[in-house]
Design an enzyme around this catalytic site. Sequence first.
Site, PDB file in Angstrom:
ATOM      1  N   GLU A 132      35.913  45.191  35.093  1.00  0.00           N
ATOM      2  CA  GLU A 132      34.556  44.877  34.649  1.00  0.00           C
ATOM      3  C   GLU A 132      33.734  46.156  34.592  1.00  0.00           C
ATOM      4  O   GLU A 132      34.013  47.122  35.312  1.00  0.00           O
ATOM      5  CB  GLU A 132      33.915  43.866  35.599  1.00  0.00           C
ATOM      6  CG  GLU A 132      34.670  42.548  35.660  1.00  0.00           C
ATOM      7  CD  GLU A 132      34.241  41.641  36.813  1.00  0.00           C
ATOM      8  OE1 GLU A 132      34.626  40.466  36.804  1.00  0.00           O
ATOM      9  OE2 GLU A 132      33.532  42.132  37.725  1.00  0.00           O
ATOM     10  N   HIS A 269      39.831  42.579  39.577  1.00  0.00           N
ATOM     11  CA  HIS A 269      40.845  41.684  40.121  1.00  0.00           C
ATOM     12  C   HIS A 269      42.205  42.120  39.575  1.00  0.00           C
ATOM     13  O   HIS A 269      42.367  42.309  38.368  1.00  0.00           O
ATOM     14  CB  HIS A 269      40.559  40.238  39.718  1.00  0.00           C
ATOM     15  CG  HIS A 269      39.179  39.788  40.070  1.00  0.00           C
ATOM     16  ND1 HIS A 269      38.486  38.859  39.332  1.00  0.00           N
ATOM     17  CD2 HIS A 269      38.348  40.137  41.087  1.00  0.00           C
ATOM     18  CE1 HIS A 269      37.302  38.644  39.865  1.00  0.00           C
ATOM     19  NE2 HIS A 269      37.188  39.422  40.933  1.00  0.00           N
ATOM     20  N   ARG A 339      38.547  31.292  44.432  1.00  0.00           N
ATOM     21  CA  ARG A 339      38.064  32.643  44.156  1.00  0.00           C
ATOM     22  C   ARG A 339      37.285  33.256  45.312  1.00  0.00           C
ATOM     23  O   ARG A 339      36.800  34.385  45.209  1.00  0.00           O
ATOM     24  CB  ARG A 339      37.203  32.626  42.887  1.00  0.00           C
ATOM     25  CG  ARG A 339      38.031  32.535  41.614  1.00  0.00           C
ATOM     26  CD  ARG A 339      37.166  32.386  40.372  1.00  0.00           C
ATOM     27  NE  ARG A 339      37.903  32.691  39.157  1.00  0.00           N
ATOM     28  CZ  ARG A 339      38.733  31.856  38.544  1.00  0.00           C
ATOM     29  NH1 ARG A 339      38.943  30.654  39.051  1.00  0.00           N
ATOM     30  NH2 ARG A 339      39.362  32.218  37.436  1.00  0.00           N
ATOM     31  N   GLU A 358      46.992  37.366  42.769  1.00  0.00           N
ATOM     32  CA  GLU A 358      45.783  38.071  42.339  1.00  0.00           C
ATOM     33  C   GLU A 358      45.069  38.607  43.575  1.00  0.00           C
ATOM     34  O   GLU A 358      44.609  37.838  44.418  1.00  0.00           O
ATOM     35  CB  GLU A 358      44.853  37.144  41.555  1.00  0.00           C
ATOM     36  CG  GLU A 358      43.558  37.818  41.115  1.00  0.00           C
ATOM     37  CD  GLU A 358      42.545  36.827  40.553  1.00  0.00           C
ATOM     38  OE1 GLU A 358      41.558  37.271  39.962  1.00  0.00           O
ATOM     39  OE2 GLU A 358      42.745  35.604  40.742  1.00  0.00           O
ATOM     40  N   ARG A 360      41.798  40.219  44.786  1.00  0.00           N
ATOM     41  CA  ARG A 360      40.474  40.183  44.167  1.00  0.00           C
ATOM     42  C   ARG A 360      39.505  41.244  44.702  1.00  0.00           C
ATOM     43  O   ARG A 360      38.386  41.355  44.230  1.00  0.00           O
ATOM     44  CB  ARG A 360      39.872  38.790  44.351  1.00  0.00           C
ATOM     45  CG  ARG A 360      40.652  37.728  43.595  1.00  0.00           C
ATOM     46  CD  ARG A 360      40.079  36.321  43.809  1.00  0.00           C
ATOM     47  NE  ARG A 360      38.699  36.186  43.394  1.00  0.00           N
ATOM     48  CZ  ARG A 360      38.284  36.032  42.132  1.00  0.00           C
ATOM     49  NH1 ARG A 360      39.178  36.009  41.149  1.00  0.00           N
ATOM     50  NH2 ARG A 360      37.005  35.900  41.866  1.00  0.00           N
TER      51      ARG A 360
END
Length: 470
Positions: A132, A269, A339, A358, A360
């Site tokens: 991001e 992530h 999450r 994953e 994170r």
Amino acid sequence: MSPQEVLALCRERGVKAIDLRFMDFPGLWQHFTIPVAKLEEEVFEDGLGFDGSSIRGWQAINESDMLLVPQPDTAVIDPFCELTTLSMLCNIQDPITREDYTRDPRNVARKAVNYLKSTGVADTCYIGPEAEFFIFDDVRFDQRPNAGYFFLDSIEGEWNRGREENPNLGYKLRHKEGYFPVPPADQFMNIRNEMMQTMIDCGMDVEAQHHEVATGGQAEIDLRFNDLVTMADHMCMYKYIVKNVARKYGKTVTFMPKPLFSDNGSGMHTHISLWKGDQPLFAGSGYAGLSDEAIYAIGGILQHAPAILAFTNPTTNSYKRLVPGFEAPVNLAYSQRNRSAACRIPMYSPSPKAKRIEFRCPDPSSNPYLAFSALLMAAIDGIQNKIHPGDPLDKDIYDLEPEELAKVPTTPGSLGDALDALAKDHEFLLRGDVFTQDVINTWIWYKKTNEVTALALRPHPYEFCMYYDM
């Protein structure tokens, strides 16, 4: 691509310049350029000399001479240079011994992959990062003995709802509502599309692009998973493309994890899976469709997470994002779909080939070669030593009672804490000579001296709000 094929490509495309690139220790791409006539077959073997003492965290001045060795399989036509330019990534070598340089981040990643193969655990590590970033219209900052400030601005920032823009057309994204309305509220659709297409033109496999949660131009472009070294290479090009496309439009991009107060920070992530031949090793009949190897890999990642974060979250600003009680995952637990856990098992697809872990916590300020390698080494350690992570936490961690939440370990609270964890827990990184003791020591020294201590010595603007009238 072979050296001969690179030279043929130069002739076919009318290349005039060769740009040679490498990653410095903290994680910024560096380069220099030669005329195409100077690129001969011998250069791919003999390399080209440069001053290693001028690169952060590298050689002393009395041992400054080093070699850049171009890697022909990384050749790509640069999408931004006015003069037709072909760029290549380079490995770094000692000019006397011709040994690969231990502090070259790309060398660390190559050694991590070779170590994986030597263990017999697997032969391929696939990495899929979700980086991001923010696209801003204006950025100003300064730090002096008597002053310090930063100022950021974005056409779609909530704080500009009342600004005179002659005309102000509205469509300012409210805090935490950027995921993901269509244009005109999303004002960066065309820019992200160009970033995406440029990546595709440079040989990268893009899965999606979209606006992210925060106001003020937060974005994400996802690449399809690839082997560890290739993905780290691609993340270098990813940042280069994103920054240069933004500049073309008069915008500026930052991968700084937490540039804005009161809204989401930028994470990365990172999905990881191990394969042997054409068989995925993380699919099985256990919890969330995982194999024993996957469960143990999670155990290794969670056990070593405080040390891993010294590489995956390597800036003081990283820990403005990783704050308990807010959106970023600081709880060292695992869960399917959840999450709010540091390790999540995505459940989008029933295919064994899609089964992955994953992690994170990471953010895009990290050096991808070092971050991905540290994550892989922790997973290998978990598998080899059958480190079980305990029971999954299939609850909204943010809604846990204080007594239950207190039992869940959390990430370090600062870069200094993560570096201290790395100093105590790095034996797993030394195996196979992947991260040498010199690399660990230099990383801790560099980060503490140039970042942790440097920040600790400086007053923060908000301290004046809190304390000036004391």
